[in-house]
Design a protein around this motif. Structure first.
Motif, PDB file in Angstrom:
ATOM      1  N   SER A   1     -14.437  19.441  -6.519  1.00 33.44           N
ATOM      2  CA  SER A   1     -15.525  18.559  -6.095  1.00 33.44           C
ATOM      3  C   SER A   1     -16.798  19.368  -5.942  1.00 33.44           C
TER       4      SER A   1
ATOM      5  N   ALA B   1     -16.507  16.128  -1.860  1.00 34.18           N
ATOM      6  CA  ALA B   1     -15.380  16.490  -0.993  1.00 34.18           C
ATOM      7  C   ALA B   1     -14.939  15.312  -0.130  1.00 34.18           C
TER       8      ALA B   1
ATOM      9  N   LEU C   1     -12.456  13.378  -2.190  1.00 36.24           N
ATOM     10  CA  LEU C   1     -11.165  14.058  -2.223  1.00 36.24           C
ATOM     11  C   LEU C   1     -10.440  13.906  -0.901  1.00 36.24           C
TER      12      LEU C   1
ATOM     13  N   LEU D   1      -7.278  16.814   0.357  1.00 38.61           N
ATOM     14  CA  LEU D   1      -7.698  18.004   1.097  1.00 38.61           C
ATOM     15  C   LEU D   1      -6.916  18.205   2.392  1.00 38.61           C
TER      16      LEU D   1
ATOM     17  N   ALA E   1     -11.709  23.666   2.966  1.00 40.29           N
ATOM     18  CA  ALA E   1     -12.635  23.075   1.997  1.00 40.29           C
ATOM     19  C   ALA E   1     -14.061  23.225   2.499  1.00 40.29           C
TER      20      ALA E   1
ATOM     21  N   THR F   1     -18.399  21.797   1.731  1.00 42.52           N
ATOM     22  CA  THR F   1     -19.270  20.754   1.202  1.00 42.52           C
ATOM     23  C   THR F   1     -20.697  21.170   1.519  1.00 42.52           C
TER      24      THR F   1
ATOM     25  N   TYR G   1     -18.276  28.170  -2.533  1.00 38.78           N
ATOM     26  CA  TYR G   1     -17.137  27.374  -3.002  1.00 38.78           C
ATOM     27  C   TYR G   1     -15.851  27.978  -2.456  1.00 38.78           C
TER      28      TYR G   1
ATOM     29  N   TRP H   1     -10.447  22.946  -5.673  1.00 40.79           N
ATOM     30  CA  TRP H   1     -11.704  23.673  -5.495  1.00 40.79           C
ATOM     31  C   TRP H   1     -12.734  22.728  -4.886  1.00 40.79           C
ATOM     32  N   THR H   2     -13.502  23.218  -3.932  1.00 45.35           N
ATOM     33  CA  THR H   2     -14.623  22.460  -3.384  1.00 45.35           C
ATOM     34  C   THR H   2     -15.843  23.363  -3.355  1.00 45.35           C
ATOM     35  N   SER H   3     -17.023  22.769  -3.488  1.00 47.27           N
ATOM     36  CA  SER H   3     -18.237  23.595  -3.491  1.00 47.27           C
ATOM     37  C   SER H   3     -19.261  23.044  -2.524  1.00 47.27           C
TER      38      SER H   3
END
Length: 321
Positions: free
Chosen positions: A106, A111, A114, A120, A125, A127, A150, A157-159
């Protein structure tokens, strides 16, 4: 063989969350001569989807009609992604596709989608920093960390916000094809080289509030511009014309950060810039940024960026040899 990346969009999505990663994957595919990636855009219903800002984008495929293997499911963000209640059809479609994808990612407030899909739970995670507190409050099963650019945990994967999607996509390319290709893609797009995920979303100035009083704005600029100076609380208090105790209270009230912590982080940022842009030996970097010794520099880097100074330089050095 191309890896298929399915990007989910919705009305009001953040355009750069789509276009940034899409350009990374397209450039990688070009450099690999068609053996890299194929990007497909999907939505709850196919057709024209309008991004935040009014730019129309065509989603060729409905989420429940995506056929064939999916390598990467990428969920973009936008104001609607963090809205509640979430679009159930969108969340259900994401959950179904995630079950088929090799990995899920995301960008920014994607996020939230997700998390709403349960993807998640039990995972760390990130955001956009503005939305991190809301994500943690709404989804207590998610271990939200607002600091990194990230995070990857067990295939998800989250950023952080917006442009961090480029860093995320570069990390995915590096994971698939090695860091050399990620570097070539970054150079081709004229963006910073692949930043380590542990690098903070924030510089010192971004972490601190802007002081309301002019003397403290000047003092903040002095600290950031003179990392090797005497920046002890007594010295800064003298410069501000205050007692140490009163200075510490007012500085923390003005900036939201105690002076000692601000100075440490400012020096860490100075060291980071020297590692990125010079070939100075580590001991010289430590001296010039006011941290004194390589051991102190190492401890600071591990604390803030979860990486050693040497590894950081190898991955993020931008000075031409």
């Amino acid at each position: 063989m191309q890896r298929r990346v399915v990007v989910t969009v919705f009305e009001g999505f953040q355009l750069l969350d789509l276009s940034g990663p899409a350009d990374v994957f397209a450039t990688a595919d070009l450099l690999l001569r068609g053996g890299g990636y194929r990007v497909d855009v999907a939505a709850v219903r196919p057709g024209t989807i309008t991004a935040h800002g009014g730019v129309p984008v065509v989603a060729a495929t409905a989420l429940d009609e995506v056929a064939g293997p999916v390598d990467t499911l990428l969920v973009v963000g936008g104001l609607a992604a963090s809205a509640r209640p979430a679009d159930r059809d969108l969340v259900d479609g994401i959950r179904r596709l995630a079950g088929r994808a090799r990995r899920v990612a995301s960008v920014c407030t994607g996020a939230f989608l997700l998390a709403e899909a349960g993807l998640l739970d039990g995972r760390r995670a990130t955001t956009h920093w503005v939305a991190a507190r809301a994500l943690a409050a709404r989804y207590p099963a998610v271990r939200v960390d607002a600091d990194p650019i990230y995070i990857e945990e067990r295939g998800v994967w989250t950023s952080a916000g917006v442009t961090a999607g480029v860093d995320l996509a570069l990390a995915l390319v590096a994971a698939d094809h090695g860091p050399a290709l990620a570097r070539d893609v970054a150079c081709g797009l004229v963006v910073y080289l692949h930043r380590p995920g542990g690098q903070s979303q924030f510089s010192t100035a971004m972490r601190a509030a802007a002081p309301r009083a002019e003397p403290f704005r000047e003092l903040q600029a002095f600290i950031d511009g003179n990392p090797a100076a005497d920046l002890s609380v007594p010295a800064l208090a003298r410069r501000a014309g205050m007692s140490e105790r009163h200075f510490s209270r007012v500085f923390a009230r003005q900036t939201g950060i105690p002076p000692g912590r601000y100075v440490e982080r400012s020096r860490a940022d100075a060291a980071r810039r020297l590692l990125e842009t010079t070939d100075h030996p580590i001991d010289r970097v430590a001296r010039e940024c006011g941290l004194g010794s390589p051991d102190t520099l190492y401890r600071i880097f591990r604390r803030y960026w979860r990486i050693s100074p040497g590894d950081y330089r190898r991955r993020f050095h931008t000075k031409e040899s």
